[in-house]
Scaffold this active site. Structure first.
Site, PDB file in Angstrom:
ATOM      1  N   HIS A 128      -3.432  -5.163   1.693  1.00 23.92           N
ATOM      2  CA  HIS A 128      -2.729  -5.441   2.962  1.00 23.92           C
ATOM      3  C   HIS A 128      -2.781  -6.919   3.367  1.00 23.92           C
ATOM      4  CE1 HIS A 128      -2.140  -1.262   4.493  1.00 23.92           C
ATOM      5  NE2 HIS A 128      -3.152  -1.002   3.689  1.00 23.92           N
ATOM      6  N   GLU A 188      -0.983  -8.358   5.397  1.00 23.43           N
ATOM      7  CA  GLU A 188      -0.638  -8.483   6.819  1.00 23.43           C
ATOM      8  C   GLU A 188      -1.850  -8.299   7.724  1.00 23.43           C
ATOM      9  OE1 GLU A 188      -0.322  -5.865   5.058  1.00 23.43           O
ATOM     10  OE2 GLU A 188      -0.485  -4.049   6.257  1.00 23.43           O
ATOM     11  N   CYS A 245       0.826  -1.211   0.000  1.00 24.49           N
ATOM     12  CA  CYS A 245       0.000   0.000   0.000  1.00 24.49           C
ATOM     13  C   CYS A 245       0.866   1.269   0.000  1.00 24.49           C
ATOM     14  CB  CYS A 245      -0.982  -0.052   1.156  1.00 24.49           C
ATOM     15  SG  CYS A 245      -2.387   1.041   0.897  1.00 24.49           S
TER      16      CYS A 245
HETATM   17  N1  GLN Z   1      -3.747   6.332   1.327  1.00 26.14           N
HETATM   18  C1  GLN Z   1      -2.469   6.066   1.911  1.00 26.14           C
HETATM   19  C2  GLN Z   1      -1.383   6.856   1.236  1.00 26.14           C
HETATM   20  O1  GLN Z   1      -1.590   7.416   0.229  1.00 26.14           O
HETATM   21  C3  GLN Z   1      -2.113   4.605   1.823  1.00 26.14           C
HETATM   22  C4  GLN Z   1      -3.027   3.844   2.699  1.00 26.14           C
HETATM   23  C5  GLN Z   1      -2.443   2.565   3.188  1.00 26.14           C
HETATM   24  O2  GLN Z   1      -1.247   2.356   3.225  1.00 26.14           O
HETATM   25  N2  GLN Z   1      -3.343   1.757   3.649  1.00 26.14           N
HETATM   26  O3  GLN Z   1      -0.307   6.910   1.739  1.00 26.14           O
END
Ligand code: GLN
Length: 191
Positions: free
Chosen positions: A170, A172, A78
């Site tokens: 994610h 995890e 992410c």
């Molecule tokens: N929206 C977050 C970002 O742009 C990422 C979200 C996440 O890691 N769950 O950093």
């Protein structure tokens, strides 16, 4: 096998817990000198602008870029995926540029900001993988040397480039450890 999880901000503890259940030595990384002697590194999800800023403040940026160039396996989830990218279609953060992918931060509109969906990920076998998306980015485009491992609505949400891995979701935050095992297998040279 020693896998470090960048512990500046975000969901690092969850990665460490799963790696330990898979009987791998896992440790939080808070200082650049702790990157020494690692077999792999995870950049977790969280807030990519915060992680990016802390990376700069703590002088992680060049160090991680160099290690990735020297084939250290690195997996970004992410926010971590945004930081690994070559380009981010959003004003911030400035990615490290280690993977040849262009990402779009916060790519899923309001209604789908956060959701769980079953993903087909052929490298993990036939059983669908629970994709936990939290204000997730997506992969807008990728070089030919990048393998897209999973798609959602036609956009790439998981990718591999050599020993580098990126997931928009994610793993995890689930009880399904197959993605972590896949990263371990890449480190061990089994995949
Ligand atoms: N929206 C977050 C970002 O742009 C990422 C979200 C996440 O890691 N769950 O950093």
């Amino acid at each position: 096998m020693r896998i470090g999880v960048l512990a500046l901000q975000g969901a690092f503890a969850e990665h460490i817990a799963i790696l330990r259940q898979l009987e791998v030595e896992a440790m939080p990384i808070r200082l650049p000198q702790e990157l020494k002697n690692l077999d792999g590194l995870i950049i977790p999800g969280g807030e990519s602008t915060s992680i990016g800023k802390l990376m700069l403040d703590y002088q992680f940026r060049d160090e991680i870029g160099t290690l990735a160039q020297h084939e250290l396996p690195v997996w970004g989830t992410c926010a971590g995926m945004i930081l690994l990218a070559g380009k981010n279609q959003h004003a911030s953060p400035e990615p490290l540029g280690v993977m040849a992918i262009t990402v779009r931060r916060n790519a899923f509109g309001r209604q789908r900001e956060s959701f769980v969906t079953e993903l087909a990920i052929p490298v993990l076998g036939e059983k669908p993988f629970p994709g936990v998306f939290i204000r997730a980015p997506l992969i807008e485009s990728a070089n030919r040397n990048v393998e897209i491992l999973a798609r959602l609505d036609n956009a790439g949400v998981a990718a591999r480039q050599g020993k580098l891995l990126a997931t928009a979701f994610h793993p995890e935050l689930t009880n399904d450890f197959r993605f972590h095992q896949y990263f371990i297998d890449i480190i061990a040279g089994r995949r």
